[in-house]
Design a protein around this motif. Structure first.
Motif, PDB file in Angstrom:
ATOM      1  N   PHE A  19       0.823  -1.209   0.000  1.00 29.35           N
ATOM      2  CA  PHE A  19       0.000   0.000   0.000  1.00 29.35           C
ATOM      3  C   PHE A  19       0.859   1.262   0.000  1.00 29.35           C
ATOM      4  N   HIS A  20       2.046   1.213   0.593  1.00 32.83           N
ATOM      5  CA  HIS A  20       2.993   2.339   0.483  1.00 32.83           C
ATOM      6  C   HIS A  20       3.437   2.490  -0.973  1.00 32.83           C
ATOM      7  N   TRP A  21       3.767   1.359  -1.611  1.00 32.21           N
ATOM      8  CA  TRP A  21       4.171   1.382  -3.024  1.00 32.21           C
ATOM      9  C   TRP A  21       3.046   1.961  -3.889  1.00 32.21           C
ATOM     10  N   LYS A  22       1.818   1.546  -3.613  1.00 32.66           N
ATOM     11  CA  LYS A  22       0.684   2.001  -4.411  1.00 32.66           C
ATOM     12  C   LYS A  22       0.527   3.522  -4.305  1.00 32.66           C
ATOM     13  N   GLU A  23       0.699   4.087  -3.108  1.00 32.53           N
ATOM     14  CA  GLU A  23       0.651   5.538  -2.922  1.00 32.53           C
ATOM     15  C   GLU A  23       1.781   6.222  -3.684  1.00 32.53           C
ATOM     16  N   LEU A  24       2.985   5.683  -3.563  1.00 31.39           N
ATOM     17  CA  LEU A  24       4.137   6.245  -4.260  1.00 31.39           C
ATOM     18  C   LEU A  24       3.925   6.202  -5.772  1.00 31.39           C
ATOM     19  N   ASP A  25       3.418   5.095  -6.263  1.00 31.79           N
ATOM     20  CA  ASP A  25       3.145   4.948  -7.694  1.00 31.79           C
ATOM     21  C   ASP A  25       2.169   6.038  -8.163  1.00 31.79           C
ATOM     22  N   ALA A  26       1.095   6.258  -7.404  1.00 28.83           N
ATOM     23  CA  ALA A  26       0.106   7.284  -7.765  1.00 28.83           C
ATOM     24  C   ALA A  26       0.734   8.679  -7.750  1.00 28.83           C
ATOM     25  N   GLU A  27       1.559   8.963  -6.755  1.00 25.42           N
ATOM     26  CA  GLU A  27       2.210  10.269  -6.667  1.00 25.42           C
ATOM     27  C   GLU A  27       3.176  10.499  -7.825  1.00 25.42           C
ATOM     28  N   ILE A  28       3.930   9.489  -8.171  1.00 24.10           N
ATOM     29  CA  ILE A  28       4.881   9.622  -9.282  1.00 24.10           C
ATOM     30  C   ILE A  28       4.131   9.861 -10.593  1.00 24.10           C
ATOM     31  N   LYS A  29       3.015   9.189 -10.787  1.00 23.09           N
ATOM     32  CA  LYS A  29       2.216   9.409 -11.999  1.00 23.09           C
ATOM     33  C   LYS A  29       1.757  10.851 -12.110  1.00 23.09           C
ATOM     34  N   THR A  30       1.387  11.474 -10.985  1.00 23.69           N
ATOM     35  CA  THR A  30       0.930  12.868 -11.044  1.00 23.69           C
ATOM     36  C   THR A  30       2.081  13.822 -11.338  1.00 23.69           C
ATOM     37  N   LEU A  31       3.282  13.473 -10.915  1.00 22.15           N
ATOM     38  CA  LEU A  31       4.439  14.332 -11.156  1.00 22.15           C
ATOM     39  C   LEU A  31       4.934  14.269 -12.584  1.00 22.15           C
ATOM     40  N   SER A  32       4.945  13.086 -13.124  1.00 17.63           N
ATOM     41  CA  SER A  32       5.612  12.920 -14.409  1.00 17.63           C
ATOM     42  C   SER A  32       4.682  12.580 -15.564  1.00 17.63           C
ATOM     43  N   GLY A  33       3.479  12.176 -15.257  1.00 21.11           N
ATOM     44  CA  GLY A  33       2.565  11.783 -16.323  1.00 21.11           C
ATOM     45  C   GLY A  33       2.970  10.469 -16.985  1.00 21.11           C
ATOM     46  N   THR A  34       3.884   9.738 -16.358  1.00 18.39           N
ATOM     47  CA  THR A  34       4.332   8.463 -16.934  1.00 18.39           C
ATOM     48  C   THR A  34       3.441   7.329 -16.467  1.00 18.39           C
ATOM     49  N   ARG A  35       3.831   6.146 -16.825  1.00 20.64           N
ATOM     50  CA  ARG A  35       3.064   4.956 -16.464  1.00 20.64           C
ATOM     51  C   ARG A  35       3.255   4.559 -15.014  1.00 20.64           C
ATOM     52  N   GLY A  36       4.117   5.216 -14.285  1.00 16.74           N
ATOM     53  CA  GLY A  36       4.348   4.876 -12.884  1.00 16.74           C
ATOM     54  C   GLY A  36       5.504   3.903 -12.731  1.00 16.74           C
ATOM     55  N   ILE A  37       5.551   3.265 -11.579  1.00 16.96           N
ATOM     56  CA  ILE A  37       6.649   2.337 -11.303  1.00 16.96           C
ATOM     57  C   ILE A  37       6.108   0.924 -11.146  1.00 16.96           C
ATOM     58  N   ASN A  38       6.891  -0.024 -11.607  1.00 22.37           N
ATOM     59  CA  ASN A  38       6.484  -1.422 -11.531  1.00 22.37           C
ATOM     60  C   ASN A  38       6.396  -1.891 -10.081  1.00 22.37           C
ATOM     61  N   LEU A  39       5.529  -2.846  -9.857  1.00 18.12           N
ATOM     62  CA  LEU A  39       5.451  -3.495  -8.554  1.00 18.12           C
ATOM     63  C   LEU A  39       6.786  -4.199  -8.318  1.00 18.12           C
ATOM     64  N   PRO A  40       7.465  -3.901  -7.219  1.00 18.33           N
ATOM     65  CA  PRO A  40       8.745  -4.558  -6.964  1.00 18.33           C
ATOM     66  C   PRO A  40       8.601  -6.079  -6.887  1.00 18.33           C
ATOM     67  N   SER A  41       9.556  -6.767  -7.475  1.00 18.97           N
ATOM     68  CA  SER A  41       9.509  -8.232  -7.476  1.00 18.97           C
ATOM     69  C   SER A  41       9.510  -8.790  -6.059  1.00 18.97           C
ATOM     70  N   GLU A  42      10.133  -8.086  -5.132  1.00 13.60           N
ATOM     71  CA  GLU A  42      10.134  -8.561  -3.744  1.00 13.60           C
ATOM     72  C   GLU A  42       8.707  -8.699  -3.219  1.00 13.60           C
ATOM     73  N   LEU A  43       7.836  -7.768  -3.564  1.00 18.04           N
ATOM     74  CA  LEU A  43       6.453  -7.845  -3.095  1.00 18.04           C
ATOM     75  C   LEU A  43       5.690  -8.965  -3.798  1.00 18.04           C
ATOM     76  N   SER A  44       5.803  -9.034  -5.118  1.00 14.32           N
ATOM     77  CA  SER A  44       5.056 -10.070  -5.844  1.00 14.32           C
ATOM     78  C   SER A  44       5.557 -11.470  -5.488  1.00 14.32           C
ATOM     79  N   GLU A  45       6.859 -11.614  -5.265  1.00 16.10           N
ATOM     80  CA  GLU A  45       7.400 -12.927  -4.903  1.00 16.10           C
ATOM     81  C   GLU A  45       6.905 -13.376  -3.532  1.00 16.10           C
ATOM     82  N   TYR A  46       6.931 -12.458  -2.552  1.00 13.34           N
ATOM     83  CA  TYR A  46       6.440 -12.810  -1.218  1.00 13.34           C
ATOM     84  C   TYR A  46       4.968 -13.189  -1.264  1.00 13.34           C
ATOM     85  N   MET A  47       4.159 -12.398  -1.984  1.00 17.47           N
ATOM     86  CA  MET A  47       2.728 -12.680  -2.032  1.00 17.47           C
ATOM     87  C   MET A  47       2.441 -13.993  -2.756  1.00 17.47           C
ATOM     88  N   ALA A  48       3.159 -14.261  -3.843  1.00 17.88           N
ATOM     89  CA  ALA A  48       2.964 -15.520  -4.565  1.00 17.88           C
ATOM     90  C   ALA A  48       3.349 -16.705  -3.681  1.00 17.88           C
TER      91      ALA A  48
END
Length: 177
Positions: A19-48
């Motif tokens: 949820f911290h990553w999700k907030e950061l991703d949203a904030e970065i999108k507003t700053l740069s208008g880019t696609r944001g940042i990928n979900l870190p593999s550390e998070l997806s690996e732990y959840m999987a």
């Protein structure tokens, strides 16, 4: 290998970090208008690993996880993820990948859920996948390159795979298909 069980305490930390990553991703999108940042593999690996009851491999060796459900035949698992809205962003592979099963984790961000697929693809089958008109994953690996292709398009869609598990992050709920 340095195997770790993703227990309740670890998954709580991972979910909080998501949820911290999700907030950061949203904030970065507003700053740069880019696609944001990928979900870190550390998070997806732990959840999987939590959802599939795998042991996470924290050593710099083959595979991201180990499936110990059959003690006589432990499987090396490679986990790749995608957090792009379309799910079709490319994934890259090392020139020296060796694993028994590829797990694909697709984040559906608006619903805070992960669709998790056990693809049945091992490192030998992976080598046969076309990455462009003239080359396969194996061809590029022989050239010491990092092959890139969309797992969603080339494996999930092509084989018409359905998720083995859906992990609802907010509720920490696992739904097996």
């Amino acid at each position: 290998m340095k195997l770790i069980e993703v227990d309740e305490a670890r998954i709580k930390t991972v979910i909080d970090t998501y949820f911290h990553w999700k907030e950061l991703d949203a904030e970065i999108k507003t700053l740069s208008g880019t696609r944001g940042i990928n979900l870190p593999s550390e998070l997806s690996e732990y959840m999987a690993c939590y959802a599939l009851k795998l042991k996470l491999n924290k050593a710099p060796s083959e595979g991201d996880a180990v499936d110990e459900s059959d003690p006589k035949n432990k499987l090396i698992i490679e986990i790749k993820g995608c957090s792009a809205e379309s799910g079709t962003a490319p994934n890259s592979f090392s020139p020296s990948e060796k694993f028994d099963d590829l797990v694909f984790v697709r984040l559906v961000k608006k619903d805070d859920k992960l669709k998790i697929y056990r693809t049945g693809i091992n490192s030998e089958k992976l080598k046969k996948i076309k990455v462009n008109k003239t080359q396969t994953v194996g061809d590029q690996q022989k050239e010491k390159r990092r092959p890139r292709f969309s797992i969603q398009k080339k494996i999930i869609d092509k084989l018409k795979l359905k998720p083995d598990v859906v992990f609802y992050i907010r509720e920490k709920r696992i739904e097996c298909k």
